[in-house]
Write a protein that holds these residues in place. Sequence first.
Motif, PDB file in Angstrom:
ATOM      1  N   VAL A 182       0.831  -1.195   0.000  1.00 28.79           N
ATOM      2  CA  VAL A 182       0.000   0.000   0.000  1.00 28.79           C
ATOM      3  C   VAL A 182       0.874   1.255   0.000  1.00 28.79           C
ATOM      4  CG1 VAL A 182      -1.808   1.211   1.221  1.00 28.79           C
ATOM      5  CG2 VAL A 182      -1.765  -1.256   1.255  1.00 28.79           C
ATOM      6  N   MET A 183       1.792   1.331   1.005  1.00 29.33           N
ATOM      7  CA  MET A 183       2.637   2.518   1.095  1.00 29.33           C
ATOM      8  C   MET A 183       3.529   2.662  -0.124  1.00 29.33           C
ATOM      9  SD  MET A 183       1.978   4.084   3.803  1.00 29.33           S
ATOM     10  CE  MET A 183       3.377   5.159   3.989  1.00 29.33           C
ATOM     11  N   GLY A 184       4.064   1.525  -0.585  1.00 27.64           N
ATOM     12  CA  GLY A 184       4.977   1.564  -1.724  1.00 27.64           C
ATOM     13  C   GLY A 184       4.303   2.122  -2.959  1.00 27.64           C
ATOM     14  N   ARG A 185       3.084   1.679  -3.230  1.00 23.65           N
ATOM     15  CA  ARG A 185       2.388   2.163  -4.423  1.00 23.65           C
ATOM     16  C   ARG A 185       2.013   3.628  -4.260  1.00 23.65           C
ATOM     17  NH1 ARG A 185       4.966   0.003  -7.430  1.00 23.65           N
ATOM     18  NH2 ARG A 185       3.807   0.874  -9.161  1.00 23.65           N
ATOM     19  N   LEU A 186       1.637   4.033  -3.034  1.00 25.21           N
ATOM     20  CA  LEU A 186       1.280   5.436  -2.829  1.00 25.21           C
ATOM     21  C   LEU A 186       2.486   6.316  -3.140  1.00 25.21           C
ATOM     22  CD1 LEU A 186      -0.769   5.364   0.484  1.00 25.21           C
ATOM     23  CD2 LEU A 186      -1.602   5.650  -1.818  1.00 25.21           C
ATOM     24  N   GLU A 187       3.648   5.925  -2.575  1.00 22.32           N
ATOM     25  CA  GLU A 187       4.861   6.719  -2.780  1.00 22.32           C
ATOM     26  C   GLU A 187       5.287   6.695  -4.241  1.00 22.32           C
ATOM     27  OE1 GLU A 187       7.727   8.256  -0.631  1.00 22.32           O
ATOM     28  OE2 GLU A 187       5.714   8.925  -0.152  1.00 22.32           O
ATOM     29  N   ALA A 188       5.314   5.483  -4.822  1.00 18.93           N
ATOM     30  CA  ALA A 188       5.940   5.344  -6.129  1.00 18.93           C
ATOM     31  C   ALA A 188       5.009   5.744  -7.259  1.00 18.93           C
ATOM     32  CB  ALA A 188       6.411   3.907  -6.331  1.00 18.93           C
ATOM     33  N   PHE A 189       3.705   5.622  -7.071  1.00 14.65           N
ATOM     34  CA  PHE A 189       2.824   5.851  -8.214  1.00 14.65           C
ATOM     35  C   PHE A 189       1.805   6.956  -7.975  1.00 14.65           C
ATOM     36  CE2 PHE A 189      -0.047   5.026 -11.660  1.00 14.65           C
ATOM     37  CZ  PHE A 189       0.780   4.537 -12.655  1.00 14.65           C
TER      38      PHE A 189
END
Lengths: 211, 202
Positions: free
Chosen positions: A117-124
């Motif tokens: 969840v956090m990774g996609r928010l940050e990266a995308f």
Amino acid sequence: MPEALLSQKNKKIIKDGLWDANPVTFQILGICSSLAVTTQLKTAMIMAFGLTFVTAMSNVVISCIRNFIPPQIRIIVQLTVVSALVITIDQILKSYMYDVSKQLSVFVGLIITNCIVMGRLEAFAMGNPPWKSFLDGLGNGLGYSSVLIILGTIREIFGSGTLLGFSVVPKAFYAAGYVNNGMLVLAPGAFFLLGCIIWIQRSLSRYVEGQ
Amino acid sequence: MEHYINLAIKSIFVENILLAFFLGMCSFLACSKKVETAIGLGCAVVFVMAICTPTCWAIKNFLLKKGALAWAGLPNIDLSFLIFISFIAVIAAMTQITEMVVERFSPALYNALGIFLPLIAVNCAILGGALFMDQRNYNGPESFVYGTGSGIGWALAIISMSAIRKKLGYSNIPGPLKGLGITMLLTGLMSVGFMCFAGIRL
């Protein structure tokens, strides 16, 4: 000219999450819950659904407000949005599926800190429009779900001889001396199995780390 | 006293938060390549967990639990659905403080940990520890022992894994198994080792 809703590029966003950049086997995200909830297929499916929902929706929300978030406090803002969505899921599970929510125990709450969840928010989502972010969240959620369902199926069939609670291994097998592999239900079995799945997936997609 | 020592042994070895509950896997896999980084991150996690778990316990018991607001004259209020959001807020704030402390006193460690220091906020081991504390209804001192113990257990696992991976540099591993794959299998073996502790108590 506005882009078609499911143009080639948008389809690629979904496909990336499912295979080429699968969050679990490729990006090394969200390993914790994918191991902990997969002793049974049912819990794995519900967890997969919950995570896909949270990833897709939080991507949309963050993407809508991305131009108003001050960069210094973005982690807190993201966490707040995600925890609001997770509280919703948790309350729904508690009221309609109490047994399952007991089995999942702390792992529903842990969707908040799920790195996917956090990774996609940050990266995308911080740099893309809402519809694209939705597709990206959906693709990654489904990629995670597919690994979860594979793990859940294998662990339930070979670990306890059932599938979705129905016994699938014929009685004759047990009579002939077949024994359920208790190791698969325990923690080490999960690690070994996921290690092998990663090996297979990377052999097929010809990805080698560090090259 | 014996009770607390038992709880500590249980949370460090028997129910190791990483090897038995799979919590904190992401940073475990990503930060176990170098021993120094692993030691630094391990200490940071112990520190954050030792403070966060009792803080979360206090917040739950004096603010959120059903009837907890009786001291404010509001005995019928049940705010327990706010547990997730308030726990994560405590953890995020603590992480921020840890980050400042580390930056001030050990710039080398700060640079080595890089992106993973702010990511302690989303390390599931810490939120997981707080949620287990909530679920198992630990009291104040117990939650401190449990938080510290779990943190030490996590640090132990990541430090030993980084040592193993250093040694692994000399091995010839099949291409697709390199990195994540072999680390998973090794974690499995470590987990088998830790299962030997099952049932140990004073």
